[in-house]
Scaffold this motif. Structure first.
Motif, PDB file in Angstrom:
ATOM      1  N   ALA A 283       0.759  -1.176   0.159  1.00  0.00           N
ATOM      2  CA  ALA A 283       0.031  -0.096   0.235  1.00  0.00           C
ATOM      3  C   ALA A 283       0.871   1.268   0.076  1.00  0.00           C
ATOM      4  O   ALA A 283       0.730   2.225  -0.826  1.00  0.00           O
ATOM      5  CB  ALA A 283      -1.011  -0.165   1.264  1.00  0.00           C
ATOM      6  N   LEU A 284       2.028   1.201   0.805  1.00  0.00           N
ATOM      7  CA  LEU A 284       2.807   2.292   0.984  1.00  0.00           C
ATOM      8  C   LEU A 284       3.633   2.394  -0.724  1.00  0.00           C
ATOM      9  O   LEU A 284       3.743   3.614  -1.150  1.00  0.00           O
ATOM     10  CB  LEU A 284       4.136   1.982   1.781  1.00  0.00           C
ATOM     11  CG  LEU A 284       5.281   3.199   1.900  1.00  0.00           C
ATOM     12  CD1 LEU A 284       4.238   4.787   2.387  1.00  0.00           C
ATOM     13  CD2 LEU A 284       6.063   2.966   3.005  1.00  0.00           C
ATOM     14  N   ARG A 285       4.000   1.310  -1.297  1.00  0.00           N
ATOM     15  CA  ARG A 285       4.571   1.581  -2.392  1.00  0.00           C
ATOM     16  C   ARG A 285       3.805   1.735  -3.579  1.00  0.00           C
ATOM     17  O   ARG A 285       4.033   2.621  -4.381  1.00  0.00           O
ATOM     18  CB  ARG A 285       5.193  -0.180  -2.759  1.00  0.00           C
ATOM     19  CG  ARG A 285       5.954   0.056  -4.244  1.00  0.00           C
ATOM     20  CD  ARG A 285       7.141   0.656  -4.095  1.00  0.00           C
ATOM     21  NE  ARG A 285       7.875   0.416  -5.243  1.00  0.00           N
ATOM     22  CZ  ARG A 285       8.697   1.355  -5.627  1.00  0.00           C
ATOM     23  NH1 ARG A 285       8.933   2.484  -5.030  1.00  0.00           N
ATOM     24  NH2 ARG A 285       8.940   1.250  -6.971  1.00  0.00           N
ATOM     25  N   ARG A 286       2.454   1.669  -3.373  1.00  0.00           N
ATOM     26  CA  ARG A 286       1.343   1.966  -4.443  1.00  0.00           C
ATOM     27  C   ARG A 286       1.217   3.538  -4.231  1.00  0.00           C
ATOM     28  O   ARG A 286       1.087   4.272  -5.282  1.00  0.00           O
ATOM     29  CB  ARG A 286       0.177   1.345  -4.200  1.00  0.00           C
ATOM     30  CG  ARG A 286      -1.011   1.666  -5.472  1.00  0.00           C
ATOM     31  CD  ARG A 286      -2.238   1.136  -5.133  1.00  0.00           C
ATOM     32  NE  ARG A 286      -2.328  -0.297  -4.615  1.00  0.00           N
ATOM     33  CZ  ARG A 286      -2.057  -1.311  -5.591  1.00  0.00           C
ATOM     34  NH1 ARG A 286      -1.788  -0.921  -6.875  1.00  0.00           N
ATOM     35  NH2 ARG A 286      -1.815  -2.651  -5.173  1.00  0.00           N
ATOM     36  N   LEU A 287       1.169   3.918  -3.009  1.00  0.00           N
ATOM     37  CA  LEU A 287       0.942   5.462  -2.712  1.00  0.00           C
ATOM     38  C   LEU A 287       2.247   6.174  -3.318  1.00  0.00           C
ATOM     39  O   LEU A 287       1.977   7.205  -3.821  1.00  0.00           O
ATOM     40  CB  LEU A 287       0.669   5.649  -1.378  1.00  0.00           C
ATOM     41  CG  LEU A 287       0.590   7.159  -0.736  1.00  0.00           C
ATOM     42  CD1 LEU A 287      -0.600   7.880  -1.437  1.00  0.00           C
ATOM     43  CD2 LEU A 287       0.687   7.053   0.610  1.00  0.00           C
ATOM     44  N   GLU A 288       3.403   5.708  -3.002  1.00  0.00           N
ATOM     45  CA  GLU A 288       4.562   6.300  -3.337  1.00  0.00           C
ATOM     46  C   GLU A 288       4.680   6.419  -5.110  1.00  0.00           C
ATOM     47  O   GLU A 288       4.831   7.388  -5.564  1.00  0.00           O
ATOM     48  CB  GLU A 288       5.723   5.738  -3.270  1.00  0.00           C
ATOM     49  CG  GLU A 288       6.003   5.815  -1.717  1.00  0.00           C
ATOM     50  CD  GLU A 288       7.282   4.913  -1.090  1.00  0.00           C
ATOM     51  OE1 GLU A 288       7.611   3.940  -1.883  1.00  0.00           O
ATOM     52  OE2 GLU A 288       7.515   5.102   0.080  1.00  0.00           O
ATOM     53  N   LEU A 289       4.343   5.165  -5.682  1.00  0.00           N
ATOM     54  CA  LEU A 289       4.407   5.279  -7.052  1.00  0.00           C
ATOM     55  C   LEU A 289       3.365   6.099  -7.681  1.00  0.00           C
ATOM     56  O   LEU A 289       3.545   6.803  -8.933  1.00  0.00           O
ATOM     57  CB  LEU A 289       4.238   3.671  -7.855  1.00  0.00           C
ATOM     58  CG  LEU A 289       5.377   2.879  -7.569  1.00  0.00           C
ATOM     59  CD1 LEU A 289       5.052   1.522  -7.702  1.00  0.00           C
ATOM     60  CD2 LEU A 289       6.538   3.393  -8.147  1.00  0.00           C
ATOM     61  N   THR A 290       1.992   6.187  -7.138  1.00  0.00           N
ATOM     62  CA  THR A 290       1.067   7.138  -7.636  1.00  0.00           C
ATOM     63  C   THR A 290       1.455   8.596  -7.471  1.00  0.00           C
ATOM     64  O   THR A 290       1.097   9.290  -8.583  1.00  0.00           O
ATOM     65  CB  THR A 290      -0.279   6.670  -6.721  1.00  0.00           C
ATOM     66  OG1 THR A 290      -0.728   5.319  -7.161  1.00  0.00           O
ATOM     67  CG2 THR A 290      -1.355   7.588  -7.359  1.00  0.00           C
ATOM     68  N   GLU A 291       1.992   8.864  -6.418  1.00  0.00           N
ATOM     69  CA  GLU A 291       2.502  10.327  -6.107  1.00  0.00           C
ATOM     70  C   GLU A 291       3.558  10.666  -7.251  1.00  0.00           C
ATOM     71  O   GLU A 291       3.563  11.711  -7.926  1.00  0.00           O
ATOM     72  CB  GLU A 291       2.906  10.258  -4.802  1.00  0.00           C
ATOM     73  CG  GLU A 291       1.805  10.497  -3.736  1.00  0.00           C
ATOM     74  CD  GLU A 291       2.415  10.708  -2.447  1.00  0.00           C
ATOM     75  OE1 GLU A 291       3.788  10.571  -2.364  1.00  0.00           O
ATOM     76  OE2 GLU A 291       1.547  10.860  -1.356  1.00  0.00           O
ATOM     77  N   ARG A 292       4.489   9.598  -7.444  1.00  0.00           N
ATOM     78  CA  ARG A 292       5.646   9.882  -8.464  1.00  0.00           C
ATOM     79  C   ARG A 292       4.988  10.046  -9.878  1.00  0.00           C
ATOM     80  O   ARG A 292       5.376  10.827 -10.703  1.00  0.00           O
ATOM     81  CB  ARG A 292       6.536   8.941  -8.475  1.00  0.00           C
ATOM     82  CG  ARG A 292       7.649   9.041  -9.472  1.00  0.00           C
ATOM     83  CD  ARG A 292       8.717  10.106  -9.020  1.00  0.00           C
ATOM     84  NE  ARG A 292       9.766  10.230  -9.950  1.00  0.00           N
ATOM     85  CZ  ARG A 292      10.055  11.449 -10.481  1.00  0.00           C
ATOM     86  NH1 ARG A 292       9.529  12.592 -10.071  1.00  0.00           N
ATOM     87  NH2 ARG A 292      11.031  11.512 -11.318  1.00  0.00           N
ATOM     88  N   LYS A 293       4.020   9.284 -10.077  1.00  0.00           N
ATOM     89  CA  LYS A 293       3.481   9.340 -11.639  1.00  0.00           C
ATOM     90  C   LYS A 293       2.685  10.678 -11.834  1.00  0.00           C
ATOM     91  O   LYS A 293       2.846  11.186 -12.917  1.00  0.00           O
ATOM     92  CB  LYS A 293       2.183   8.192 -11.657  1.00  0.00           C
ATOM     93  CG  LYS A 293       1.565   8.390 -13.078  1.00  0.00           C
ATOM     94  CD  LYS A 293       0.296   7.255 -12.950  1.00  0.00           C
ATOM     95  CE  LYS A 293      -0.686   7.867 -12.068  1.00  0.00           C
ATOM     96  NZ  LYS A 293      -2.206   7.011 -12.165  1.00  0.00           N
TER      97      LYS A 293
END
Length: 157
Positions: A38-48
């Motif tokens: 969930a943290l990784r998805r949040l980080e990747l979504t923010e980076r996107k």
């Protein structure tokens, strides 16, 4: 008179403390930190989102003449390659998350059911509702059963 001021100050202090503590006690789950995928998805979504914003800003700067064509092309290629990496990471996370796949299957099932319902609807004619098939009364602009907008009533003949 000398006792009123301390009581007023105490009352204000109590109201202030209650106002500060209430949000903390009311939503304890909102303070929980994301972990794992969930943290990784949040980080990747923010980076996107950051990369998309950077690409849009780069395009704007190029249109107004702040950046040369060569600089634009090299910067855009770099941003696009970073975006592809981020999207690939998000895709891998989606593939690993069985619940996310379940949600996608549910959405697909809903689309299929909606298409089946659309195919089963009676076709529109001037005498019936195209949504539910009920006969249209004279002067009706909306179906009395389902509320579907029928449009302007056809003149009675």
């Amino acid at each position: 008179m000398s006792l009123v001021i301390p009581f007023v100050c105490l009352a204000l202090l109590v109201v202030f403390v209650a106002a500060v503590v209430q949000p903390v006690l009311a939503a304890p789950l909102s303070w929980r930190r994301q972990t794992g995928s969930a943290l990784r998805r949040l980080e990747l979504t923010e980076r996107k989102e950051q990369l998309y914003a950077s690409i849009k800003e780069l395009e704007f700067d190029h249109r107004v003449g702040k950046i040369s064509q060569d600089d634009h092309d090299s910067l855009r290629a770099e941003l696009e390659s970073q975006a592809v990496e981020v999207l690939s990471g998000l895709h891998l996370l989606d593939a690993q998350d069985p619940d996310r796949g379940l949600h996608q299957r549910i959405e697909e099932d809903v689309r299929v059911l909606a298409a089946d319902r659309e195919a089963a609807r009676p076709r529109a004619d001037s005498g019936s509702c195209p949504d539910c098939g009920r006969a249209r009364g004279p002067g009706h602009r909306f179906c009395p059963d389902c509320g579907f907008r029928l449009g302007d009533p056809s003149p009675a003949t």
